[in-house]
Design an enzyme around this catalytic site. Structure first.
Site, PDB file in Angstrom:
ATOM      1  CB  VAL A  12      -0.793   0.043   1.313  1.00 11.48           C
ATOM      2  CG1 VAL A  12      -1.589   1.353   1.172  1.00 11.48           C
ATOM      3  CG2 VAL A  12      -1.872  -1.210   1.216  1.00 11.48           C
ATOM      4  CG  ASP A  31       9.932   0.325   5.307  1.00 18.90           C
ATOM      5  OD1 ASP A  31      10.642  -0.187   6.138  1.00 18.90           O
ATOM      6  OD2 ASP A  31       9.004   0.202   4.788  1.00 18.90           O
ATOM      7  CE  LYS A  36      10.215  -3.514   2.311  1.00 12.78           C
ATOM      8  NZ  LYS A  36       8.865  -3.637   2.874  1.00 12.78           N
ATOM      9  CB  THR A 122      -6.747  -2.682   6.903  1.00  9.84           C
ATOM     10  OG1 THR A 122      -6.835  -2.381   5.291  1.00  9.84           O
ATOM     11  CG2 THR A 122      -8.387  -3.009   7.490  1.00  9.84           C
ATOM     12  CG  LEU A 155      -4.722   0.633  -3.487  1.00 16.39           C
ATOM     13  CD1 LEU A 155      -3.138   0.728  -3.255  1.00 16.39           C
ATOM     14  CD2 LEU A 155      -5.171   1.501  -4.403  1.00 16.39           C
ATOM     15  CD  GLU A 157      -1.360  -8.113  -2.676  1.00 13.33           C
ATOM     16  OE1 GLU A 157      -0.681  -8.671  -3.443  1.00 13.33           O
ATOM     17  OE2 GLU A 157      -1.812  -8.169  -1.733  1.00 13.33           O
ATOM     18  CG  ASN A 210     -11.438  -5.797   2.439  1.00 16.66           C
ATOM     19  OD1 ASN A 210     -11.870  -5.510   1.057  1.00 16.66           O
ATOM     20  ND2 ASN A 210     -10.374  -5.736   2.755  1.00 16.66           N
ATOM     21  CB  CYS A 262      -7.174  -7.556   2.128  1.00 19.10           C
ATOM     22  SG  CYS A 262      -5.763  -6.062   1.603  1.00 19.10           S
TER      23      CYS A 262
END
Length: 436
Positions: A12, A31, A36, A122, A155, A157, A210, A262
């Site tokens: 996300v 981050d 990463k 979320t 969103l 994937e 969801n 999700c």
């Protein structure tokens, strides 16, 4: 142009930062994972998402997108800070908020100018209030000017960039109407409906959305099980249902159930919240149970057709939870592999994108270079993910490579008549008389 900080460079966060940069804003993705961030600085993406690498590199080169591990650097000019960190499931299905808490505390310790903090992760209903309280406690009485807005993501994937740029709606929730309006300004150029409500309602919209989609999938899978016994074809049933405008065609494809990052997490979290507050989420529990049973049905049907699974070689086509992603979280294929191995089966598998991820979490699975290598010596093939490259396989060649010609089409991708003609035993999902 606004200055935006996106905290978290997972699925996300990275998509959000890159898309806002492409809309002309100055975006910094933050981050704590140094490796990463170093990879992103070199153009190495942590996830596979169609179009994402090109989008990231274009905006980095244009100077609108940057990456850092330094909170002070990321927040120094930020007017908006999006929280996009993970909220994994706890032991009882509850959302684990340790990363959200860490972000709230770091923001409180770092920011010394007015800022709008936006929950993109979320999070359980009430988290927005909790984040605001965390910052106030951390700051004491210095009256930092801030507000918290809930902006749940929707969103998918595999199509996340298109979903961000062409959303069905943008949901914003806050106790500060002016703060919500400021966030709304970021999305105005997308020309989509923008719904502004209170914090808790916005948080609930995400969970309810969801859970409803997961319910549709579990419903059609339960209908598929009934179709198998009664000789009906669930694909035609779903098509006939979908023509009713009250129902529609979306999320009525019978298969191996829902997975990913999700649906499993959010349905469990909503059920946990319901129980915690004294309600009885019977439907949500049934949705979870039906989904789990879809994977078990694969094993039961293969056991029956093959007269046992001990010593059998089973090929798995597809390891990601859906096409166009390398995400294997809660993927049906992984659970099916686990169940088959428990009964003594040997597993061969292939996926176009998820091989590296699968290698980290699977044991004693032979990962193959292509579908035909998977088929060599196999007693059965299981289609677990409907990647495009699986649509037009050479089944004459596959039949020659296999030990027994058994196909478990877990996504109803192939034509049973053609496979029957080539001597295969075809097992679909809810295909009635077409399965044998």
């Amino acid at each position: 142009m606004s200055h935006i900080c996106v905290i978290g460079t997972g699925y996300v966060g990275l998509v959000t930062g890159a898309c806002f940069a492409d809309m002309g804003h100055q975006a910094t993705c933050l981050d704590v994972d140094e490796a990463k961030i170093a990879d992103l600085g070199q153009g190495v993406m942590p996830i596979y998402e169609p179009g994402l690498e090109e989008l990231v590199m274009r905006n980095v080169q244009a100077g609108r997108l940057a990456f850092t591990t330094d909170y002070a650097e990321a927040l120094s000019a930020a007017e908006f800070a999006f929280i996009a960190v993970g909220t994994p499931s706890g032991v009882d299905g509850e959302a684990d908020l340790r990363y959200v808490q860490a972000v709230a505390e770091r923001v409180a310790d770092t920011v010394n100018h007015p800022i709008t903090l936006i929950n993109k992760s979320t999070v359980p209903v009430g988290t927005g209030d909790w984040v605001a309280d965390t910052i106030r406690r951390r700051r004491g009485n210095d009256n930092l000017e801030f507000c918290v807005v809930s902006n749940p993501e929707f969103l998918r994937e595999g199509s996340a960039i298109n979903d961000f740029m062409n959303p069905d709606r943008v949901v914003l929730g806050s106790l500060d109407r002016e703060g919500a309006n400021r966030v709304a300004q970021l999305y105005l150029s997308l020309r989509c409906p923008i719904m502004i409500t209170d914090l808790r309602t916005a948080e609930m919209i995400k969970y309810a959305s969801n859970a409803f989609l997961a319910t549709r999938i579990s419903f059609i899978n339960e209908i598929a099980s009934i179709c198998e016994e009664l000789g009906a074809d669930v694909r035609e049933v779903a098509t006939g249902m979908g023509y009713d405008r009250r129902i529609g065609h979306h999320f009525l494809d019978a298969g191996l159930g829902w997975g990913g990052s999700c649906f499993p997490k959010d349905v469990k979290a909503l059920a946990h919240m319901a129980v915690l507050h004294g309600t009885n989420p019977q439907l949500l529990q049934a949705v979870i149970d039906i989904n789990r049973n879809q994977r078990r049905r694969v094993v039961i049907r293969l056991r029956r057709v093959l007269n046992g699974l001990s010593g059998r070689v089973i090929g798995i086509l597809g390891l990601s939870f859906k096409p166009n992603t390398d995400d294997i979280r809660e993927a049906p294929a992984l659970e099916i592999i686990h169940l088959l191995q428990n009964e003594g089966a040997t597993i061969r598998a292939y996926d176009p994108q998820a091989m590296e991820e699968a290698a980290r979490v699977t044991h004693k699975v032979t990962l193959c270079a292509n579908p035909y290598e998977v088929a060599e010596g196999a007693d059965a093939l299981v289609l677990a993910t409907e990647w495009n490259e699986f649509k037009y396989l050479d089944f004459e060649r596959i039949g020659q490579l296999m030990h027994k010609r058994v196909i478990m089409d877990g996504r109803n991708l192939w034509q049973p008549e053609r496979l029957h003609a080539l001597g295969f035993t075809y097992l679909g999902v809810g295909r009635g008389g077409n399965s044998s």
